[in-house]
Design a protein around this motif. Sequence first.
Motif, PDB file in Angstrom:
ATOM      1  N   LEU A  63      90.019  94.314  -5.249  1.00  0.00           N
ATOM      2  CA  LEU A  63      90.207  94.776  -3.769  1.00  0.00           C
ATOM      3  C   LEU A  63      88.957  95.936  -3.665  1.00  0.00           C
ATOM      4  O   LEU A  63      88.755  96.645  -4.356  1.00  0.00           O
ATOM      5  CB  LEU A  63      91.446  95.324  -3.526  1.00  0.00           C
TER       6      LEU A  63
ATOM      7  N   THR B 298      93.308  94.707   3.613  1.00  0.00           N
ATOM      8  CA  THR B 298      92.826  94.594   2.274  1.00  0.00           C
ATOM      9  C   THR B 298      92.148  93.339   2.245  1.00  0.00           C
ATOM     10  O   THR B 298      92.212  92.434   2.929  1.00  0.00           O
ATOM     11  CB  THR B 298      93.779  94.616   1.195  1.00  0.00           C
TER      12      THR B 298
ATOM     13  N   PRO C 100      89.489  91.313  -0.992  1.00  0.00           N
ATOM     14  CA  PRO C 100      88.762  91.052  -2.114  1.00  0.00           C
ATOM     15  C   PRO C 100      87.273  91.268  -2.137  1.00  0.00           C
ATOM     16  O   PRO C 100      86.723  90.688  -1.221  1.00  0.00           O
ATOM     17  CB  PRO C 100      88.965  89.816  -3.146  1.00  0.00           C
TER      18      PRO C 100
END
Length: 559
Positions: free
Chosen positions: A374, A387, A389
């Motif tokens: 993240l 959030t 990645p």
Amino acid sequence: MSGPRRLTAALVASVLALLLTACAGLPTGGGVNEGLEPGSEIEAPDVSFIPDRPQPGATPEQVVDGFLRAGVGAADDWARAREFLAPAFRTVWMPSAGVTIDVQGTRVTRVLDDDTVSVLVSQVATVDAKGSYEDAAEGTTPLTFELAQQSDGEWRITEAPDGVVVDRNIFANVFNSYPLAYFDPSWRYLVPDVRWFPRSRAASLIASALVNSPSSDWLAGAVQSAFPDSVEVGLSVPVVAGVATVPLSSEALGADQETLDRMQTQLEASLGAVGVSEVEMLVGNTLLEADPVETQRTTVTGPPLVQIDQVFGFLAGGELTTVPGLSSRLADLDSVAVQVTADRSEAAVQLADGTVARVPADGGDVVTYDRTGLIAPTIDPWGVVWTVPRDAPHAVQGHLPDGRTVAVGEAWPEATQISAMAVSRDGTRIAALLTVGGRTVVWVSGIVRGADRAPSILGPPLDLGVATGVGRSITWLDDSTLGVLSAEGESTSMLEQLVGGPGIVTTGPAQAVSIAGGATIATMRVRSADGTLFVRRGSNWQEIASGIVLLATQQGMPE
């Protein structure tokens, strides 16, 4: 001659030099103005370009060249440019269809035959019919013109692309940026939608765009307008002594008081950019009584929000003032990135192990979101923690205060990597530093939400251009300006990017790793890898503190 008078004379001289370079036909009359009082601020003059007329005996190539140069003359609906057109085509050509912004010195003209001329332009940006600005991909764009000899033997254009072509160095002298005001879906915030219009008739063009047209395409679904679809504004909005008279169609008589008040709010905020201090909405001779509604501000506090050792708080005068609840909670966490909500009730935090956490100030449980790889999170006005990645930019999730997690659809499918993201303080837009086609780009998208304020999908991205090198950090400096930090080798670049306009690139402090906005754009802060905190002073960066463990960002401040 006094100092202010010398400055005024120098400024006037530079403007005259620009005009002489760009076009001919300077007016020779005019009165003599008094110099400024000592200490007065010198404002940039309102430059009006007067292009050359068609010259007798001009060749087709010269006629096309003169027509393109006349794109800077917006007066009277580009009346001068229309002189290069055949009479039957003058009323057909639509200059307001858009603007191609190019590098004039690189234009390549080719005469295809006696009556056809092609011009290759190095397009760097465009403005569409709504006034929305967008960077353009590198390359050339061909423009084709058909011409015919008139009864007097002169060549005139009979077919041409709609819109005008303006050199990038002149564009901002002919067009100006104006933030049209829309509401977020909760009617809580005003959201700027930056448009570009010719300086002449700006008030009328602003009102027309706000009332008669929807928002920019990339904001569709993310913002709303109080103006009913059936309501239209007249062609002319006169402004006298700071009072704008806005003529509306009869359908406005059916609007309820709340709607009228919101309409008044949007008009006053939008027309304020042209010096309007008061708006009168009229239907015929009937004045629509309305008062602007209160909206929530998105400014942040003056002092930077930082962590030194294990203490988190606002740094002023060498002293830290802790944030009630949050400072004690963050002292027990190994944080590397923090964003605090406007009311300071909670924070979105990235921990040293890469996980992301929601940290409430009231002593509630810290909730973690553990996904691999993240990047630093962002939090919006409704407490949604975002959030994603680093290596999966399309896998954006929103974590709601009630414990639900939603996938945010249509999130940058063309991107292969994301290095930073930030939701605007009004919650309607999200900006990101992405890798697309091997380049680091700055994109911003509108956020479409459901009835419960949960994010649903992202709108089509607005391409704000390419960042230099590797993207490191991005933040909202104000409602319509981004601060972007990137690095290439040993050098650091700072991009001050208008959302819906061009950006300004400067050199940042060495080894800069994060950026945060201040109370004004001029007070943006940057933290370097060794813990030094810098603030911008004019064109320079001044060191104001050391030992800074992290530089937090704020999503506004308590009302």
